[in-house]
Design an enzyme around this catalytic site. Sequence first.
Site, short mmCIF file in Angstrom:
data_model
loop_
_atom_site.label_atom_id
_atom_site.label_comp_id
_atom_site.label_asym_id
_atom_site.label_seq_id
_atom_site.Cartn_x
_atom_site.Cartn_y
_atom_site.Cartn_z
N HIS A 83 0.81 -1.22 0.00
CA HIS A 83 0.00 0.00 0.00
C HIS A 83 0.84 1.27 0.00
O HIS A 83 0.31 2.36 0.22
CB HIS A 83 -0.94 0.03 1.21
CG HIS A 83 -1.96 -1.08 1.18
ND1 HIS A 83 -2.78 -1.37 2.23
CD2 HIS A 83 -2.29 -1.97 0.21
CE1 HIS A 83 -3.56 -2.39 1.93
NE2 HIS A 83 -3.27 -2.78 0.71
N ILE A 90 0.77 6.95 0.29
CA ILE A 90 0.23 5.83 1.07
C ILE A 90 -1.24 5.66 0.74
O ILE A 90 -2.00 6.64 0.75
CB ILE A 90 0.38 6.09 2.58
CG1 ILE A 90 1.83 6.45 2.92
CG2 ILE A 90 -0.06 4.88 3.39
CD1 ILE A 90 1.97 7.09 4.28
N CYS A 91 -1.65 4.42 0.45
CA CYS A 91 -3.06 4.14 0.20
C CYS A 91 -3.69 3.72 1.52
O CYS A 91 -3.56 2.57 1.94
CB CYS A 91 -3.19 3.02 -0.85
SG CYS A 91 -4.88 2.59 -1.22
N LEU A 92 -4.30 4.68 2.21
CA LEU A 92 -4.85 4.42 3.53
C LEU A 92 -6.12 5.26 3.67
O LEU A 92 -6.07 6.49 3.55
CB LEU A 92 -3.82 4.81 4.61
CG LEU A 92 -4.15 4.53 6.06
CD1 LEU A 92 -4.28 3.04 6.31
CD2 LEU A 92 -3.07 5.10 6.97
N TRP A 144 -8.43 7.51 -4.53
CA TRP A 144 -8.01 6.20 -4.05
C TRP A 144 -9.17 5.23 -4.09
O TRP A 144 -10.31 5.59 -3.87
CB TRP A 144 -7.49 6.31 -2.61
CG TRP A 144 -6.26 7.13 -2.50
CD1 TRP A 144 -6.17 8.42 -2.09
CD2 TRP A 144 -4.92 6.73 -2.82
NE1 TRP A 144 -4.86 8.83 -2.12
CE2 TRP A 144 -4.08 7.84 -2.56
CE3 TRP A 144 -4.34 5.54 -3.29
CZ2 TRP A 144 -2.70 7.79 -2.75
CZ3 TRP A 144 -2.97 5.50 -3.48
CH2 TRP A 144 -2.16 6.61 -3.22
#
Lengths: 151, 184
Positions: A83, A90-92, A144
């Site tokens: 991620h 950051i993919c959060l 995202w």
Amino acid sequence: MSPSERRLQKELMSLMKEPPPGVTVDGDQASQNLTLWTIHMEGVPGTLYEGEKFELQFKFTNKYPFDSPEVTFIGNNIPVHPHVYSNGHICLSILTDDWSPALSVQSVCLSIVSMLSSCKEKKRPPDNSFYVKTCNKNPKKTKWWYHDDSV
Amino acid sequence: MAETSEAKPSPSAPGGDAGGEEEKRDERMLECNICLDTARDAVVSMCGHLFCWPCLHQWLETRPSRQVCPVCKAAISRDKVIPLYGRGNTKQEDPRNKVPPRPAGQRTEPENNSGFPGFSFGEGFHMSFGIGAFPFGVFTSTFNFGDPRPSAAPRGTAQYEEEQFLSKIFLWVAILFVLWLIFA
């Protein structure tokens, strides 16, 4: 002092006083410019990132905490994680859609530590090279798609 | 864990300081979950979370379509919070009736302003269109949604919200109608 600065000041104080394990904030830099923080993070012992050191950058707007901070990994060691893109993005979900003003720098740090610690295999996201070439500098501008809850 | 260590007076502090410590803890319990200050014009949600009304109001305005408690993400709204009145407060005014310090307006001009000089999305909504060709001439009309109406419900009430919602629906119906006229 604006409400966002007031809250950031409070957060900085508590983060310097009681940081989560493995997390330290550059207090001098942050108190000089409350809208830009650098946070040092250590890989948790017993996980794939044991012994590694990372740097996180937090950028705040004057709408904080109603607006989420912009959080990226910086420096020469970007964690290899499904991620985390090689440019530090950051993919959060809590950094965009699921942000809430009751979250804090400390809770975001904890989420990132936990995201890293639960990783089973060190690898980049499958679309890394395409994303890194085409994305905006600001990860919050990325639309995202949160689909993987396992890591 | 933190509770027990806080409850004990630290060895460096003499006994007299324990009261101060306790006071500090009490204060923390009454902190707004958004600004982290002691809550002023305090309201509590059905799920039990404390906020300043101005803070919570700003959050509800930030995401009007998805109003959730910042702490536990339970559904929340203006009508689902309870104002808290302490003893010292002589005039017990509902904080929700005070106008909270609202964020500055942030409206941007629509981008697709080209082509139709008859459209203007200025103050209120004014729209007039006329098509010169013979069979359509009869459709020439003027919509005017911007007039202040004396019977308008006060801002913030449920009726006001409903009226806004209805007015939006009619606006879209009008837009769709115009598009249909153009493309059909």
